[in-house]
Every structure is written in C-alpha cells, then in structure tokens.
Design a protein around this motif. Structure first.
Motif, PDB file in Angstrom:
ATOM      1  N   ALA A 141     -10.536  -5.752   1.153  1.00  0.00           N
ATOM      2  CA  ALA A 141     -10.853  -5.963  -0.256  1.00  0.00           C
ATOM      3  C   ALA A 141     -11.192  -7.431  -0.487  1.00  0.00           C
ATOM      4  CB  ALA A 141      -9.668  -5.546  -1.122  1.00  0.00           C
ATOM      5  N   GLN A 142     -12.135  -7.685  -1.364  1.00  0.00           N
ATOM      6  CA  GLN A 142     -12.603  -9.053  -1.592  1.00  0.00           C
ATOM      7  C   GLN A 142     -11.558  -9.921  -2.286  1.00  0.00           C
ATOM      8  OE1 GLN A 142     -15.649 -10.283  -0.372  1.00  0.00           O
ATOM      9  NE2 GLN A 142     -15.324  -8.349   0.718  1.00  0.00           N
ATOM     10  N   ALA A 143     -10.613  -9.294  -2.979  1.00  0.00           N
ATOM     11  CA  ALA A 143      -9.546 -10.032  -3.660  1.00  0.00           C
ATOM     12  C   ALA A 143      -8.267  -9.210  -3.545  1.00  0.00           C
ATOM     13  CB  ALA A 143      -9.905 -10.257  -5.124  1.00  0.00           C
ATOM     14  N   PRO A 144      -7.102  -9.874  -3.633  1.00  0.00           N
ATOM     15  CA  PRO A 144      -5.848  -9.121  -3.566  1.00  0.00           C
ATOM     16  C   PRO A 144      -5.795  -8.014  -4.606  1.00  0.00           C
ATOM     17  CG  PRO A 144      -5.433 -11.475  -3.407  1.00  0.00           C
ATOM     18  CD  PRO A 144      -6.887 -11.328  -3.737  1.00  0.00           C
ATOM     19  N   VAL A 145      -5.284  -6.877  -4.188  1.00  0.00           N
ATOM     20  CA  VAL A 145      -5.122  -5.723  -5.064  1.00  0.00           C
ATOM     21  C   VAL A 145      -3.786  -5.841  -5.794  1.00  0.00           C
ATOM     22  CG1 VAL A 145      -4.928  -3.199  -5.095  1.00  0.00           C
ATOM     23  CG2 VAL A 145      -6.497  -4.312  -3.503  1.00  0.00           C
ATOM     24  N   THR A 146      -3.719  -5.371  -7.026  1.00  0.00           N
ATOM     25  CA  THR A 146      -2.462  -5.376  -7.770  1.00  0.00           C
ATOM     26  C   THR A 146      -1.915  -3.960  -7.861  1.00  0.00           C
ATOM     27  OG1 THR A 146      -3.485  -5.006  -9.929  1.00  0.00           O
ATOM     28  CG2 THR A 146      -3.311  -7.301  -9.163  1.00  0.00           C
TER      29      THR A 146
ATOM     30  N   ALA B 164       6.038  -2.330  -5.132  1.00  0.00           N
ATOM     31  CA  ALA B 164       4.682  -2.370  -4.596  1.00  0.00           C
ATOM     32  C   ALA B 164       4.037  -3.726  -4.855  1.00  0.00           C
ATOM     33  CB  ALA B 164       3.842  -1.251  -5.206  1.00  0.00           C
ATOM     34  N   GLN B 165       4.263  -4.268  -6.048  1.00  0.00           N
ATOM     35  CA  GLN B 165       3.677  -5.570  -6.368  1.00  0.00           C
ATOM     36  C   GLN B 165       4.280  -6.669  -5.493  1.00  0.00           C
ATOM     37  OE1 GLN B 165       1.015  -6.028  -8.643  1.00  0.00           O
ATOM     38  NE2 GLN B 165       0.994  -7.859  -7.354  1.00  0.00           N
ATOM     39  N   LYS B 166       5.583  -6.600  -5.238  1.00  0.00           N
ATOM     40  CA  LYS B 166       6.200  -7.577  -4.352  1.00  0.00           C
ATOM     41  C   LYS B 166       5.533  -7.561  -2.968  1.00  0.00           C
ATOM     42  CE  LYS B 166      11.011  -8.019  -5.994  1.00  0.00           C
ATOM     43  NZ  LYS B 166      11.140  -9.483  -5.857  1.00  0.00           N
ATOM     44  N   VAL B 167       5.281  -6.358  -2.473  1.00  0.00           N
ATOM     45  CA  VAL B 167       4.666  -6.245  -1.149  1.00  0.00           C
ATOM     46  C   VAL B 167       3.233  -6.759  -1.175  1.00  0.00           C
ATOM     47  CG1 VAL B 167       3.999  -4.641   0.676  1.00  0.00           C
ATOM     48  CG2 VAL B 167       6.169  -4.330  -0.510  1.00  0.00           C
ATOM     49  N   LEU B 168       2.487  -6.394  -2.201  1.00  0.00           N
ATOM     50  CA  LEU B 168       1.101  -6.865  -2.318  1.00  0.00           C
ATOM     51  C   LEU B 168       1.045  -8.383  -2.463  1.00  0.00           C
ATOM     52  CD1 LEU B 168      -0.213  -4.052  -4.672  1.00  0.00           C
ATOM     53  CD2 LEU B 168      -0.876  -4.412  -2.282  1.00  0.00           C
TER      54      LEU B 168
END
Length: 568
Positions: free
Chosen positions: A19-24, A372-376
């Motif tokens: 992905a071009q930018a981090p996913v949330t 999930a956000q912590k992992v991302l």
C-alpha cells in the motif's frame, strides 16, 4: 555471502507492491481488523498451508518455526551439520518471501509481522531455522556486562532483518528462581530480579534501536514454575508482594525502557487471580500491567496451542484472550495437524462477526479496532509500508558471540588445581553427551585442544547413551592423562546419561586420572556431581564457548564468567 545478499535484495524488491500509505483500522472491515490481531505459527517449507489466509487478510503475521528439532529429530554430526543448517536457511528465506509476496496481494496490501524466538542455551530452534546460534541469556549474564548483552542483541536484530523477519519474541525476562524449572533455565538472565531487569532492558534497547520490536516474556514471570506449560497448567503460589519483588519487578525495567511488546504467560498466580492464567486475566493484564506498571504497548499471548489450554475451543480462547486485554493472539492449533490449524484465523473472524450480531456481544469491537490500530501503527513505525532499506550483510554476530563467550564461560570450581593442563597432561580424552545439532560446536573444543598441542581422543554420544557408549568412553579414557566429560541436562536429567557420567567419574578416580566436568547446557546439574573437582559452565555449547573452554584448559585464556545463579 553473495547468495545471502541476493536473497535479501529479493525480499526488498517486493516492497513496491505494498500500500502506498499506512492503512488504518477504520479502513478495514471487522473481519480484517480481527486478522490484524491473529498471528499463527508457520513451519518453514509449509507456508502454502496459510496462503489463503494471507491472501484474505486473515492474519497479521506469523511466528516462525521448523518441524526439524520439534517434530523430527534429524541425525546430525560434524560432517553434515553445516549443510543441514544451510538448507534450513534456504527454506526460511523462501518461506518469508512467499508469505510477504502473498500479503502484497491481499485486499489492503498490508505487510506481515514475522517473528522469531531467537534464543540460545537449551533452545535450539534458531539453528533449525538456519540462523546463527544465539548464546544463552545466562551466558550473557555471566559476563556481568551490559555492553556484552547490548552488542549481542544488536547483532541478533541485524540477523533477524537479514533473514527477512522483523520481530523478536524475546528477550526472556523470567527470573529463574526455581532450580527445577523445566522450561526457563538458561533462557533466563539469572535468579535475581534486579539483574534480570537490567539485562533485559539492555537487550530491548539494542533490538529496538536496530529496527526490531521486542516482546519480553513470559509476564508476569515463568521462573518459579515446576511444570512445563507446553504440556500442562503451571501454578505459582507466591504471595503478591513476593511475586512483585522476585519476578514482576524485572519486567518493570524493560517496560520503562519502552519495550514494544509483552507476552502473557500460561501460568496461574492465585495471589493475583485465582481463576485465570495470566493470558486470560484482566486483573493481571489490565489492572497490573496496563494500570500499575503503565505499559502502553502491545500485549501478545503465548502460543495458544499449548497444553495449558488443551480442550478449550478456538472461539472460547478468542473470547477470553480479547477480554483479558491481549492485542495479538498467537493462535495456533496442534503442531501435527496444520490442516486444522490453518482454519483457526477464519474461525476467529467468524466468531467475532457472529458475536457482534448479538444484542450483548461477547467480544468488544472497540478493543479489536484499537488492537488492530496498535498493530498497524507498529508496522508503519517499522517502515514496512514504504521502501525497505537493504539489510546489513555483515551483522557482527560472530564477533559479538565470541566476546560473550570469552567474558561468560565460568570456572565454577577447580579444587584439584588442574587448570591449566600442564605439559604432563598431554593426552586428553573428551566424552560429550549432546544433541547432534551441537556437533560442530563440540568439535571446536577438540580442535582447539589439538591446535594447542594436545593429543585428543573424543567420543560424541547422544543425550541418551547408546549401548556401546560406555565401552567407547572407557576405550577413550584408557591411558589418557586427563579426562573431560561434557554433560547436557535439558528440561530434566537424563537418567542413563547421569548414571554413565557417575560411572566414568568413578573410573577416572580409580585410574588416577584427573577429570574435568563441563556443564554444556544447564548449570543446575552441577550440584548433582559433587565428586567432580574441576567444573566449567558453558550455558550452551556454541562454537565460541567451546573454544573458550579449551583455551582455559590450555592456559591461553582466563575464565572470566561468574555464575548468575545460586547453585544449591
């Protein structure tokens, strides 16, 4: 080395697909959010079992193992060990390349966390993965030097990145207060909480400063147990104040040092929570770890296939681990039944989605989204979404391992003043009891003695002596000027080995031959051999601890290590 660099470049070459930018987390469905919290075990060479789960975005990553050394015990010796390790490394690199290639084709192109238990001493799994052998924490602690610890773990971080993995399930921060502990032993930095905390924090800083997140384990402490949680449920019945003083306080130091993760333990602590093991306990994970200790990072479970949770359904495990406050679930099934285990990520997501449809859902959607956000966020912090830097081909691992050996090998006692062996001790018989994965390491001992001018005869025996081992050892001892006996206690004393070593020690006394006992793996065995007057502790037979031991006997090196435990 050129081949390893090319393989590493191949890994880097996949990043253009991310992905071009981090996913949330808000961009993900509930099923995909669950996936970012699920980390199964994958065996190298068996990655296709999880291809569908990766392509569907059902996993956040994997903890990586090898069936060799776990399910299969290959026959290894000094002639084939190097070839075997090289073959395993090739399998490891391909496994990692395949997994990340599939992840780049998942719906949101989210890269994987790929984690390794990179330990030493009684833990041989890194070598079965084709990785360089890690010195044990107990050897590092025997040096008494934080820089030795830091340098070794910095080199470990670079080795992890060179393989294409990116996360360390360590360091072990358990305080091994129970000499009969069957699972921690030399994995620990010792039996003193302040010492363990200090060295654990040094290891954590070294890993994280070199781009590898650390997960200290096994919170709040596995060192007082007397059973193995891989097979049954351990219980630690210490009072709360003593638990804090002798075990939990060791974890506070790496927490204060900013460790990324903490792994919760399959252990029950009645003084903290009489009903739940730590990984199922909100009191331990939320109130103690998050509340009192102020931990803000990721909480991961220990492997959820272990004997301590045997008979508990996948769905119940998922419910209870989320409810306790875990963010990452090491969700694996029976190690011999991969076809069933590969369904667990989907089962976890199915259960959560179904639970959310209920009027009173059993699982908190908010906790899953936050986890999930912590992992991302961690993946973004590691730079996994962007262009990857080429890993260092020269990790400095061998140099750090040699310095650790020179500083840590310990002369426990020398009541007969045998060290160093004088010129009158020309012919040396060495009898070693060890797994085949240590063949080249033990050959380094005999080679070093021979290079030092000694005439060396040797017997490399299995942990459980064969029928002919006694005769071979006695033939080796015949006419020798000194005898070296290398013993290996693993999770328990091997009775046949113990009896034969006792017999050989008695034979040496009867023959008038001075004998050296080398504790190859677990120094807690040393009190069982009170008749051994000269004793060395290696805390794990690496090439460099073996060389150092031989150099000490030759008078070419001084024994600098100090026991980081009390022997009783």
């Amino acid at each position: 080395m050129k081949k390893l660099m090319l393989l590493a470049v191949g890994l880097v070459g996949t990043v253009s697909l991310w992905a071009q930018a981090p996913v949330t987390a808000d961009q993900l469905s509930l099923r995909e959010q669950v996936g970012q919290t699920i980390m199964p075990r994958v065996m190298i060479g068996e990655q296709k079992q999880f291809k569908k789960a990766v392509l569907n975005g059902e996993v956040t990553g994997f903890f990586i193992k090898a069936k060799e050394g776990l399910l299969v015990q290959p026959k290894l010796n000094a002639k084939n060990q190097a070839r075997f390790v090289a073959k395993q490394r090739k399998k490891l690199l391909k496994t990692i390349r395949d997994l990340q290639k599939w992840a780049a084709k998942s719906p949101h192109k989210i890269p994987l966390l790929l984690s390794i238990d990179y330990e030493g001493g009684t833990v041989t799994s890194p070598m079965f993965l084709g990785l360089k052998q890690m010195p044990s924490n107990m050897l590092l602690a025997a040096s008494g030097d934080e820089k030795i610890v830091s340098d070794m773990y910095a080199a470990q971080a670079r080795e992890i990145l060179l393989s294409g993995a990116n996360t360390a399930l360590g360091p072990v921060t358990d305080v091994n207060s129970n000499p009969a502990n069957p699972i921690i032993q030399t994995r620990s930095f010792g039996d003193n909480a302040a010492q363990v905390g200090k060295f654990s924090a040094a290891a954590v800083r070294a890993l994280e400063q070199n781009g590898v997140p650390a997960f200290v384990k096994h919170f709040p402490g596995h060192g007082d147990t007397s059973v193995d949680s891989h097979y049954e449920q351990p219980v630690t019945s210490l009072p709360a104040d003593q638990l804090w003083k002798t075990h939990i306080s060791a974890f506070q130091v790496p927490v204060d040092a900013g460790v990324t993760g903490v792994m919760s333990a399959h252990v029950v602590y009645p003084a903290l929570d009489a009903e739940n093991s730590a990984l199922f306990s909100p009191k331990i994970l939320k109130e103690l770890l998050r509340g009192k200790m102020g931990f803000k990072g990721q909480i991961a479970t220990d492997g959820l296939d272990m004997g301590a949770v045997k008979g508990v359904s996948v769905e119940e495990i998922v419910r209870r681990t989320y409810a306790a406050g875990n963010n990452i679930l090491l969700l694996s099934g029976e190690v011999r039944d991969v076809k069933t285990a590969r369904t667990y990520p989907k089962r976890a997501a199915d259960y959560v989605v179904q639970a959310q449809a209920e009027a009173q859902p059993a699982v908190s959607a908010q906790h899953i989204r936050e986890s999930a956000q912590k992992v991302l966020d961690l993946k973004a912090k590691l730079g996994l979404f962007g262009p990857a830097a080429a890993p260092q081909a020269d990790t400095g691992f061998d140099e750090a391992s040699q310095r650790a050996a020179e500083a840590g090998v310990t002369l426990v006692r020398d009541e007969q003043k045998l060290v160093p062996l004088g010129t009158e001790r020309q012919t040396v018989c060495a009898v070693f009891f060890a797994d085949g994965i240590f063949s080249l390491q033990l050959k380094a001992f005999t080679d070093t003695l021979a290079q030092g001018g000694k005439t060396v005869r040797s017997v490399f025996a299995p942990l459980t002596p064969a029928e002919q081992t006694a005769a071979q050892a006695q033939a080796c001892m015949q006419g020798a000027d000194a005898v070296v006996l290398g013993t290996s206690r693993t999770s328990a004393m091997n009775q046949k080995q113990y009896e034969l070593v006792q017999q050989l020690l008695a034979q040496a006394v009867q023959n008038g031959q001075p004998a050296v006992l080398i504790s190859l793996l677990n120094p807690y065995e040393i009190p069982l051999y009170p008749q051994a007057k000269t004793v060395l502790a290696l805390y794990g037979p690496t090439e460099y601890t073996a060389q150092t031991a031989a150099q000490i006997l030759l008078g070419q090196a001084q024994a600098k290590g100090r026991l980081p435990i009390e022997l009783k």
